[in-house]
Design a protein around this motif. Structure first.
Motif, mmCIF file in Angstrom:
data_model
loop_
_atom_site.group_PDB
_atom_site.id
_atom_site.type_symbol
_atom_site.label_atom_id
_atom_site.label_comp_id
_atom_site.label_asym_id
_atom_site.label_seq_id
_atom_site.Cartn_x
_atom_site.Cartn_y
_atom_site.Cartn_z
ATOM 1 N N ILE A 9 -19.654 -19.805 9.416
ATOM 2 C CA ILE A 9 -20.656 -20.106 8.372
ATOM 3 C C ILE A 9 -20.336 -21.356 7.587
ATOM 4 O O ILE A 9 -21.118 -22.046 7.276
ATOM 5 C CB ILE A 9 -20.614 -18.918 7.357
ATOM 6 C CG1 ILE A 9 -21.256 -17.799 7.972
ATOM 7 C CG2 ILE A 9 -21.139 -19.367 6.135
ATOM 8 C CD1 ILE A 9 -20.903 -16.417 7.318
ATOM 9 N N MET A 10 -19.091 -21.810 7.739
ATOM 10 C CA MET A 10 -18.668 -23.033 7.106
ATOM 11 C C MET A 10 -18.753 -24.373 7.867
ATOM 12 O O MET A 10 -18.494 -25.305 7.644
ATOM 13 C CB MET A 10 -17.293 -22.823 6.286
ATOM 14 C CG MET A 10 -17.237 -21.824 5.181
ATOM 15 S SD MET A 10 -18.047 -22.099 3.671
ATOM 16 C CE MET A 10 -16.695 -23.092 3.004
ATOM 17 N N ILE A 90 -24.367 -25.741 -9.086
ATOM 18 C CA ILE A 90 -23.501 -25.298 -8.062
ATOM 19 C C ILE A 90 -22.188 -25.228 -8.645
ATOM 20 O O ILE A 90 -21.903 -26.329 -9.162
ATOM 21 C CB ILE A 90 -23.649 -25.946 -6.879
ATOM 22 C CG1 ILE A 90 -25.088 -25.893 -6.308
ATOM 23 C CG2 ILE A 90 -22.586 -25.643 -5.692
ATOM 24 C CD1 ILE A 90 -25.448 -26.770 -5.114
ATOM 25 N N CYS A 91 -21.295 -24.153 -8.388
ATOM 26 C CA CYS A 91 -20.126 -23.975 -9.108
ATOM 27 C C CYS A 91 -18.864 -24.502 -8.577
ATOM 28 O O CYS A 91 -17.734 -24.208 -8.753
ATOM 29 C CB CYS A 91 -19.887 -22.347 -9.399
ATOM 30 S SG CYS A 91 -20.336 -21.468 -7.717
ATOM 31 N N HIS A 92 -19.023 -25.372 -7.532
ATOM 32 C CA HIS A 92 -18.012 -26.005 -6.894
ATOM 33 C C HIS A 92 -18.712 -27.131 -6.103
ATOM 34 O O HIS A 92 -19.755 -27.583 -6.010
ATOM 35 C CB HIS A 92 -17.448 -24.947 -5.672
ATOM 36 C CG HIS A 92 -18.560 -24.665 -4.702
ATOM 37 N ND1 HIS A 92 -19.487 -23.368 -4.838
ATOM 38 C CD2 HIS A 92 -19.132 -25.056 -3.690
ATOM 39 C CE1 HIS A 92 -20.220 -23.468 -4.103
ATOM 40 N NE2 HIS A 92 -20.108 -24.606 -3.143
ATOM 41 N N GLU A 94 -18.795 -29.343 -2.688
ATOM 42 C CA GLU A 94 -18.976 -29.269 -1.137
ATOM 43 C C GLU A 94 -18.717 -30.764 -0.541
ATOM 44 O O GLU A 94 -18.955 -31.751 -1.334
ATOM 45 C CB GLU A 94 -20.395 -29.060 -0.690
ATOM 46 C CG GLU A 94 -20.505 -27.380 -1.376
ATOM 47 C CD GLU A 94 -21.683 -26.836 -0.863
ATOM 48 O OE1 GLU A 94 -22.397 -27.001 -0.136
ATOM 49 O OE2 GLU A 94 -22.013 -25.580 -1.566
ATOM 50 N N LEU A 121 -12.251 -20.927 -10.885
ATOM 51 C CA LEU A 121 -11.181 -20.471 -10.201
ATOM 52 C C LEU A 121 -11.480 -19.619 -9.032
ATOM 53 O O LEU A 121 -10.368 -19.203 -8.414
ATOM 54 C CB LEU A 121 -9.828 -19.604 -11.088
ATOM 55 C CG LEU A 121 -9.300 -20.368 -12.150
ATOM 56 C CD1 LEU A 121 -8.497 -19.310 -13.069
ATOM 57 C CD2 LEU A 121 -8.493 -21.409 -11.662
ATOM 58 N N VAL A 122 -12.502 -19.726 -8.749
ATOM 59 C CA VAL A 122 -12.824 -18.761 -7.472
ATOM 60 C C VAL A 122 -13.608 -19.564 -6.518
ATOM 61 O O VAL A 122 -13.369 -19.850 -5.031
ATOM 62 C CB VAL A 122 -13.890 -17.583 -8.082
ATOM 63 C CG1 VAL A 122 -14.315 -16.790 -6.830
ATOM 64 C CG2 VAL A 122 -13.344 -16.823 -8.985
ATOM 65 N N CYS A 123 -14.782 -20.231 -6.757
ATOM 66 C CA CYS A 123 -15.943 -20.784 -5.839
ATOM 67 C C CYS A 123 -15.244 -21.959 -5.230
ATOM 68 O O CYS A 123 -15.666 -22.292 -4.077
ATOM 69 C CB CYS A 123 -16.952 -20.869 -6.420
ATOM 70 S SG CYS A 123 -17.847 -19.711 -7.241
ATOM 71 N N THR A 125 -12.142 -22.615 -4.004
ATOM 72 C CA THR A 125 -11.139 -22.352 -3.134
ATOM 73 C C THR A 125 -11.391 -22.406 -1.800
ATOM 74 O O THR A 125 -10.730 -23.142 -1.103
ATOM 75 C CB THR A 125 -10.758 -20.912 -3.442
ATOM 76 O OG1 THR A 125 -10.697 -20.617 -4.689
ATOM 77 C CG2 THR A 125 -9.567 -20.485 -2.528
ATOM 78 N N ASP A 126 -12.819 -22.226 -1.221
ATOM 79 C CA ASP A 126 -13.068 -22.052 0.156
ATOM 80 C C ASP A 126 -13.587 -23.403 0.811
ATOM 81 O O ASP A 126 -14.080 -23.550 1.952
ATOM 82 C CB ASP A 126 -13.783 -21.018 0.631
ATOM 83 C CG ASP A 126 -12.963 -19.759 0.470
ATOM 84 O OD1 ASP A 126 -11.845 -19.548 0.744
ATOM 85 O OD2 ASP A 126 -13.582 -18.922 -0.263
ATOM 86 N N PHE A 127 -14.142 -24.262 -0.130
ATOM 87 C CA PHE A 127 -14.736 -25.479 0.642
ATOM 88 C C PHE A 127 -13.729 -26.642 0.873
ATOM 89 O O PHE A 127 -13.221 -27.301 -0.327
ATOM 90 C CB PHE A 127 -15.857 -25.935 -0.608
ATOM 91 C CG PHE A 127 -16.989 -24.898 -0.437
ATOM 92 C CD1 PHE A 127 -18.047 -25.113 0.419
ATOM 93 C CD2 PHE A 127 -16.615 -23.797 -1.438
ATOM 94 C CE1 PHE A 127 -19.033 -24.098 0.132
ATOM 95 C CE2 PHE A 127 -17.785 -22.704 -1.435
ATOM 96 C CZ PHE A 127 -19.102 -22.923 -0.414
#
Lengths: 220, 123
Positions: A9-10, A90-92, A94, A121-123, A125-127
């Motif tokens: 997905i990423m 957008i909370c992060h 990219e 502290l959440v969103c 993390t994965d980008f």
């Protein structure tokens, strides 16, 4: 009719992050993805770190916020090149936002690039943005239980900063509990206690960062 | 709410694959998500409904499979499942462990409605 997809997905974000990393490696620019809550002292930490290492390296900053130029104005006042990204909700950050933000920067004249992520502290993390290290700040007023409540961001960190240690006497912050939960989640990441505005502990953190930058430059 | 970004990426991949196959609409989407991604099922559903409106994915069934974290110990080779907090080796106590599952995030398969082919037309 069933179609097998099997696609990450990423994939799009990861592909652009790799392109960013390749470009920045070629230009010998070391990148720090700085992640934390709003108000934890990300901008103050960046300024304190630049001040500690400015004789050795040329810095630039990418500021990520939902809105405003508040942080980039603070950075620009010090004469450090800075690009502001407004994510508009957008909370992060990219990787494609970073790719665009790199365009106006003179990468041949930058050694170290701080990317201040959106306060979250959440969103964040994965980008993958194409960074060399992820650094997470927790500030004393937020409380010692944050690693337990938001484990992932502390797990992916290459280093953790505990900021605003000068306010420890005012807040009920259990340092042992904090260190124990960090040790459970990410025993390999070093933790530095700092006060970005008062200067306490900044040298130890800056010295760790310096060794990471040295090792990056040795590899490239 | 990083679920919106994740779902936006899911939908663009699914729409592209469905269009390439010549599908009329998407009936179901199966995605696999590791627990360490911190994607909340309800938020994914909400993002899917909001973002799929007016697309060929509207009304499709969204199936999510969540995967528990698992690591392997670099010192003793032990493989173990764990929660999102603890990844030390339960056998030898080593902190040198490598995650082997729990960060998955991919589209497994989709089911689509295809236009009737002449050979299937019984009338």
């Amino acid at each position: 009719m069933e179609l097998d997809i099997g696609k990450p997905i990423m994939e799009k974000n990861d592909t652009i992050a790799q392109e960013n990393r390749k470009l920045l490696d070629e230009k010998q620019v070391f990148v720090i993805n700085l992640m934390a809550s709003p108000g934890s002292g990300k901008t103050s930490t960046i300024l304190a770190t630049i001040s500690a290492l400015s004789e050795k390296y040329k810095f630039a900053v990418i500021e990520g916020d939902i809105a405003s130029q508040v942080d980039s104005l603070k950075i620009k006042e010090t004469g450090v090149p800075c690009v502001q990204i407004n994510t508009g909700g957008i909370c992060h950050l990219e990787s494609n936002m970073i790719k665009k933000a790199l365009e106006p920067l003179d990468l041949d004249n930058i050694d170290v690039l701080f990317v201040e992520n959106v306060g979250n502290l959440v969103c964040t993390t994965d980008f993958d943005l194409g960074e060399n290290v992820k650094v997470v700040i927790l500030s004393v007023p937020e409380g010692d239980d944050k690693p337990v409540k938001y484990p992932n961001i502390f797990q992916v960190a290459d280093a953790v900063l505990l900021n605003k240690v000068d306010t420890m006497c005012v807040f009920d912050f259990d340092q042992d509990a904090f260190e124990k939960s960090l040790d459970d989640l990410n025993p390999l990441a070093p933790m530095f206690k700092i006060s970005a505005t008062k200067g306490e502990g900044v040298d130890d953190w800056a010295s760790w960062l310096d060794s990471e930058i040295e090792s990056f430059r040795g590899r490239n | 709410m990083h679920e919106f970004s994740l779902m936006d990426s899911v939908l663009s991949t699914v729409e592209e694959s469905a269009r390439q196959a010549g599908a009329l609409r998407v009936l179901s989407i199966d995605i696999v998500i590791g627990d360490l991604i911190q994607a909340v099922e309800e938020a994914m559903d909400f993002a899917f409904e909001a973002l799929s409106e007016g697309t060929i994915c509207e009304g499709a069934e969204l199936n999510m499979t969540f995967v528990k974290p698992k690591s392997v110990c670099q010192d003793c080779g032990c493989e173990f499942e764990h929660d999102v907090f603890h990844n030390k080796c339960p056998d030898c106590g080593s902190i040198f462990t490598t995650l082997i599952q729990g960060k998955e995030l991919y589209i497994d398969k989709i089911e689509v409605d295809m236009p009737d082919e002449p050979s299937n037309d019984q009338t």
